[in-house]
Design a protein around this motif. Structure first.
Motif, short mmCIF file in Angstrom:
data_model
loop_
_atom_site.label_atom_id
_atom_site.label_comp_id
_atom_site.label_asym_id
_atom_site.label_seq_id
_atom_site.Cartn_x
_atom_site.Cartn_y
_atom_site.Cartn_z
N THR A 50 92.56 5.16 24.43
CA THR A 50 91.57 4.10 24.39
C THR A 50 90.72 4.26 23.14
O THR A 50 90.69 5.31 22.53
CB THR A 50 90.68 4.11 25.65
OG1 THR A 50 89.83 2.95 25.62
CG2 THR A 50 89.84 5.35 25.73
N TYR A 101 80.92 -8.82 34.28
CA TYR A 101 81.95 -7.78 34.27
C TYR A 101 82.72 -7.79 32.96
O TYR A 101 82.96 -6.76 32.37
CB TYR A 101 82.90 -7.97 35.46
CG TYR A 101 83.92 -6.88 35.57
CD1 TYR A 101 83.57 -5.65 36.12
CD2 TYR A 101 85.22 -7.04 35.11
CE1 TYR A 101 84.49 -4.63 36.22
CE2 TYR A 101 86.14 -6.03 35.20
CZ TYR A 101 85.78 -4.82 35.76
OH TYR A 101 86.69 -3.81 35.84
N ASP A 104 89.17 -6.57 30.38
CA ASP A 104 89.65 -5.19 30.38
C ASP A 104 90.10 -4.70 29.01
O ASP A 104 90.88 -3.76 28.91
CB ASP A 104 90.78 -5.03 31.40
CG ASP A 104 90.27 -5.07 32.83
OD1 ASP A 104 89.14 -4.59 33.05
OD2 ASP A 104 90.98 -5.57 33.71
N PRO A 106 89.42 -2.83 25.29
CA PRO A 106 88.58 -1.66 24.96
C PRO A 106 87.11 -2.01 24.76
O PRO A 106 86.23 -1.25 25.17
CB PRO A 106 89.21 -1.12 23.68
CG PRO A 106 90.66 -1.50 23.79
CD PRO A 106 90.62 -2.86 24.46
N VAL A 109 85.58 -2.51 28.29
CA VAL A 109 85.40 -1.23 28.97
C VAL A 109 84.22 -0.48 28.37
O VAL A 109 83.39 0.08 29.09
CB VAL A 109 86.69 -0.38 28.89
CG1 VAL A 109 86.46 1.01 29.42
CG2 VAL A 109 87.82 -1.06 29.65
N THR A 110 84.11 -0.48 27.04
CA THR A 110 82.99 0.20 26.37
C THR A 110 81.66 -0.42 26.79
O THR A 110 80.71 0.30 27.07
CB THR A 110 83.15 0.12 24.85
OG1 THR A 110 84.37 0.73 24.47
CG2 THR A 110 81.99 0.79 24.13
N ARG A 112 80.94 -1.95 29.59
CA ARG A 112 80.62 -1.56 30.97
C ARG A 112 80.16 -0.10 31.05
O ARG A 112 79.24 0.22 31.81
CB ARG A 112 81.81 -1.81 31.88
CG ARG A 112 82.02 -3.28 32.19
CD ARG A 112 83.01 -3.50 33.30
NE ARG A 112 84.33 -2.97 33.03
CZ ARG A 112 85.27 -3.60 32.32
NH1 ARG A 112 85.01 -4.79 31.79
NH2 ARG A 112 86.46 -3.06 32.15
N VAL A 113 80.79 0.77 30.29
CA VAL A 113 80.37 2.18 30.28
C VAL A 113 78.94 2.30 29.77
O VAL A 113 78.12 3.02 30.34
CB VAL A 113 81.34 3.03 29.44
CG1 VAL A 113 80.77 4.40 29.15
CG2 VAL A 113 82.69 3.15 30.14
#
Length: 148
Positions: A50, A101, A104, A106, A109-110, A112-113
Motif C-alpha cells: 500500500t 467513508y 478503497d 490508497p 484508506v489513508t 480514514r486512518v
C-alpha cells in the motif's frame, strides 16, 4: 526516494522537537535515526503493498486538534476531580459521528486512518472504527457528552 525524503524530514523534525537541542552531535544522531526510521517506514509500506497518499486539505481539520485536546483534558480532569472528591462516577458512552467513508483507494484508506487517528488524539474519545454502510464513526467517550 521522494517518499523516503518526506519521511526523513518529518522524522528529523520530530527528533528536533523532542530532543530540544541543536547541538551538532544531537542533530547528526537525529538525522541518522530518522534515516533508519524512514527506511523502515518505506519497507513497511512496500511489504504491506500500500502507499501513503495524503491531500493537504485533510490536514486543515488538524488545526483544531490542540484546542480539542485542551477542552477534553478539562472534561476528563473535572470528572476525575468529581470522582476523587465526591465519589461521583462519570457516565461513559458509545456515540456515533457522521463521516464520509470514501473509496478503497490508497488515498481513501489513508484519509480514514488519519481520521480515526486524529479523532483518538484527544483524551476523552477513542475512535473504534468507521461503518461504511451508515457512514458513521463509532467512538467511546470516557465522559459522555452527548451524541447518538
Amino acid at each position: 526516494m521522494g517518499a523516503w525524503l518526506v519521511w526523513w524530514v518529518l522524522l528529523t523534525s520530530l527528533w528536533i522537537m523532542l530532543d530540544d537541542s541543536v547541538a551538532t552531535d544531537e542533530l547528526l544522531a537525529g538525522a541518522g535515526a530518522a534515516a533508519l526510521a524512514a527506511l523502515v517506514a518505506e519497507l513497511a509500506t512496500y511489504r504491506a503493498a500500500t502507499r501513503f497518499r495524503m491531500r493537504i486539505r485533510w490536514l486543515v481539520p488538524a488545526l483544531r486538534l490542540p484546542g480539542q485536546v485542551v477542552l477534553e483534558l478539562v472534561i476528563v480532569y473535572a470528572a476525575l476531580w468529581r470522582r476523587l472528591a465526591y465519589g461521583e462516577q462519570p457516565d461513559s458512552a458509545f456515540v456515533t459521528e457522521p463521516v464520509r467513508y470514501g473509496d478503497d483507494t490508497p488515498a481513501g484508506v489513508t484519509r480514514r486512518v488519519l481520521l480515526i487517528g486524529g479523532r483518538s488524539v484527544a483524551p476523552n474519545a477513542f475512535a473504534l472504527g468507521i461503518d461504511p454502510d451508515t457512514e458513521t464513526m463509532v467512538l467511546h467517550q470516557l465522559v459522555a457528552k452527548g451524541g447518538d
